[in-house]
Each structure stands twice: as structure tokens, then as C-alpha cells.
Design a protein around this motif. Sequence first.
Motif, PDB file in Angstrom:
ATOM      1  N   PHE A  48       9.640  45.014  41.972  1.00 34.42           N
ATOM      2  CA  PHE A  48      10.150  44.095  42.401  1.00 34.42           C
ATOM      3  C   PHE A  48      11.854  43.951  42.205  1.00 34.42           C
ATOM      4  O   PHE A  48      12.346  45.188  41.828  1.00 34.42           O
ATOM      5  CB  PHE A  48      10.139  42.836  40.969  1.00 34.42           C
ATOM      6  N   GLU A  49      12.503  43.356  43.298  1.00 32.92           N
ATOM      7  CA  GLU A  49      13.913  43.456  43.393  1.00 32.92           C
ATOM      8  C   GLU A  49      14.440  44.583  43.738  1.00 32.92           C
ATOM      9  O   GLU A  49      15.604  44.930  43.430  1.00 32.92           O
ATOM     10  CB  GLU A  49      14.637  42.534  42.138  1.00 32.92           C
ATOM     11  N   HIS A  50      13.788  45.270  44.795  1.00 31.39           N
ATOM     12  CA  HIS A  50      14.278  46.331  45.150  1.00 31.39           C
ATOM     13  C   HIS A  50      15.513  46.285  46.190  1.00 31.39           C
ATOM     14  O   HIS A  50      15.386  45.512  47.145  1.00 31.39           O
ATOM     15  CB  HIS A  50      12.941  47.199  46.286  1.00 31.39           C
ATOM     16  N   PRO A  51      16.549  47.204  45.780  1.00 34.22           N
ATOM     17  CA  PRO A  51      18.045  46.878  46.528  1.00 34.22           C
ATOM     18  C   PRO A  51      17.717  47.673  47.695  1.00 34.22           C
ATOM     19  O   PRO A  51      17.241  48.868  47.940  1.00 34.22           O
ATOM     20  CB  PRO A  51      18.778  47.474  45.205  1.00 34.22           C
ATOM     21  N   VAL A  52      18.474  46.951  48.667  1.00 38.26           N
ATOM     22  CA  VAL A  52      18.750  47.552  50.066  1.00 38.26           C
ATOM     23  C   VAL A  52      20.142  47.447  50.452  1.00 38.26           C
ATOM     24  O   VAL A  52      20.731  46.258  50.120  1.00 38.26           O
ATOM     25  CB  VAL A  52      17.877  46.893  51.079  1.00 38.26           C
ATOM     26  N   HIS A  53      20.677  48.142  51.409  1.00 36.34           N
ATOM     27  CA  HIS A  53      21.872  48.073  51.794  1.00 36.34           C
ATOM     28  C   HIS A  53      21.888  48.303  53.239  1.00 36.34           C
ATOM     29  O   HIS A  53      21.155  49.391  53.602  1.00 36.34           O
ATOM     30  CB  HIS A  53      22.983  49.205  51.132  1.00 36.34           C
ATOM     31  N   ARG A  54      22.585  47.557  54.061  1.00 38.45           N
ATOM     32  CA  ARG A  54      22.654  47.884  55.304  1.00 38.45           C
ATOM     33  C   ARG A  54      24.110  47.950  56.120  1.00 38.45           C
ATOM     34  O   ARG A  54      24.743  46.966  55.652  1.00 38.45           O
ATOM     35  CB  ARG A  54      21.828  46.793  56.052  1.00 38.45           C
ATOM     36  N   VAL A  55      24.510  48.595  56.894  1.00 35.56           N
ATOM     37  CA  VAL A  55      25.675  48.680  57.727  1.00 35.56           C
ATOM     38  C   VAL A  55      25.398  48.243  59.088  1.00 35.56           C
ATOM     39  O   VAL A  55      24.480  49.019  59.840  1.00 35.56           O
ATOM     40  CB  VAL A  55      26.441  50.273  57.832  1.00 35.56           C
ATOM     41  N   GLU A  56      25.951  47.076  59.585  1.00 36.12           N
ATOM     42  CA  GLU A  56      25.667  46.661  61.013  1.00 36.12           C
ATOM     43  C   GLU A  56      26.525  47.370  61.800  1.00 36.12           C
ATOM     44  O   GLU A  56      27.482  48.204  61.722  1.00 36.12           O
ATOM     45  CB  GLU A  56      26.123  45.061  61.149  1.00 36.12           C
ATOM     46  N   GLY A  57      26.273  47.392  63.198  1.00 39.18           N
ATOM     47  CA  GLY A  57      26.773  47.942  64.266  1.00 39.18           C
ATOM     48  C   GLY A  57      28.473  47.537  64.345  1.00 39.18           C
ATOM     49  O   GLY A  57      29.215  48.469  64.767  1.00 39.18           O
ATOM     50  N   ASP A  58      28.734  46.597  63.810  1.00 41.58           N
ATOM     51  CA  ASP A  58      30.190  46.099  63.787  1.00 41.58           C
ATOM     52  C   ASP A  58      30.968  46.672  62.644  1.00 41.58           C
ATOM     53  O   ASP A  58      32.124  46.600  62.407  1.00 41.58           O
ATOM     54  CB  ASP A  58      30.448  44.579  63.827  1.00 41.58           C
ATOM     55  N   GLY A  59      30.159  47.526  61.767  1.00 36.45           N
ATOM     56  CA  GLY A  59      30.987  47.825  60.540  1.00 36.45           C
ATOM     57  C   GLY A  59      30.518  47.118  59.194  1.00 36.45           C
ATOM     58  O   GLY A  59      30.811  47.572  58.179  1.00 36.45           O
ATOM     59  N   SER A  60      30.265  45.896  59.611  1.00 37.24           N
ATOM     60  CA  SER A  60      30.061  44.956  58.317  1.00 37.24           C
ATOM     61  C   SER A  60      28.963  45.276  57.483  1.00 37.24           C
ATOM     62  O   SER A  60      28.105  46.193  58.090  1.00 37.24           O
ATOM     63  CB  SER A  60      29.832  43.481  58.758  1.00 37.24           C
ATOM     64  N   THR A  61      28.802  45.168  56.294  1.00 37.38           N
ATOM     65  CA  THR A  61      27.534  45.495  55.508  1.00 37.38           C
ATOM     66  C   THR A  61      27.127  44.396  54.760  1.00 37.38           C
ATOM     67  O   THR A  61      27.936  43.318  54.506  1.00 37.38           O
ATOM     68  CB  THR A  61      28.217  46.550  54.398  1.00 37.38           C
ATOM     69  N   TRP A  62      25.797  44.222  54.255  1.00 41.51           N
ATOM     70  CA  TRP A  62      25.324  43.402  53.145  1.00 41.51           C
ATOM     71  C   TRP A  62      24.333  44.192  52.304  1.00 41.51           C
ATOM     72  O   TRP A  62      23.809  45.367  52.867  1.00 41.51           O
ATOM     73  CB  TRP A  62      24.569  42.301  54.066  1.00 41.51           C
TER      74      TRP A  62
END
Length: 183
Positions: A48-62
Amino acid sequence: MAGEAEAFIARWQGSGGQERANAQPFLIDLCALIGVAPPLPATPDYGFEHPVHRVEGDGSTWNGFIDLYRRGAFVLEAKQGVSEAEPAEAPLSGTPLSGPPLFGAPSRRRGGHHGVRGTARHHATMVGARLQAEQYARAVAAEHGWPLFLVVVDVGHAVELYADFTRTGTSYVQFPDTNSFRI
């Protein structure tokens, strides 16, 4: 198994509007019903609640948290709608509300409500949950590979399945077909 399934349905069909409180117990019960090990304790490959991180093409992250994840198998996103007969909110005290609400109609969003089942708002919530699951699938670690399934759950009401047998993350379609993808 039929008796167990009926008991499971009876237990959960009346749940509503408390996604955070209900999702994990519902999924643990579902695992027991279908005979698979629950994700306890959580591991990087199943939990449960597996953390994910993503860097978008514009350099922003979430950053985000997948409600339930199993490496190489699925990303699951849970929501919880309400039935028409359910109150929008429980009263704050033990006494039912009488008369019109002081500040207008209570909001169905409080407490995790995602609309009355069968309405356009609830449908939009479920479509949004699928898109959220796709976004999470794109954000899982590359070494984990693409999950085969996206699972969208309306806790206590329905399970929707989407599959991408190409394992490219570009072709998630209703599984097994458009008439039977919702259980």
C-alpha cells in the motif's frame, strides 16, 4: 466460495464515502476472498501507498503514492462513491440533523466522497482515477517494468480492469472487454 463472495459483498456494499478508512481493509478482504496474500508487510515490490516520483519534460517534478502496487503486475487506484440513499455527511453529533442545513446543502466531497454512483460526477471521478493510475504506472521505477494491469476500485461497489499486453504503457484498454471490464 459462493457463500464467501456473498458475505464479502454484504459486508462492503453499504460502505460509502470513507475512502481512506475503507480502502485498505476492503483490499485485504478482497485478497482473502480471491486467495492471494495481502500486501502485509509492505515491500518495495508489493504494498500500500507505494511512493513514486516523476520528472516531467519541463523539469518540474511531482511525488505521489499508489494506493496498492505489485511490481510487474498492477497499479491500483481506489476511490469511493456513495449511493443515492446515503447521507452526504454524517451528523457531527449523535443526533440527526433537523431542518435545513445552516450553510446550504452539505458537500459530498467531505470525507472522501467522489459523487453519487451513477451520476456524471461519479463517472468523471472513475475516469480520473484511471488516468491517475496511468500516470502512476508511468512513474514506477524503470527497472520494475510496465505493470500489466491498471485496477480502479470504487470501494465496496466495483472493480474496473484495464490491461496493456504490449507492456509499453501506451495501450491500457478495458479488460477482458468493454462489456465485462467492471466487476
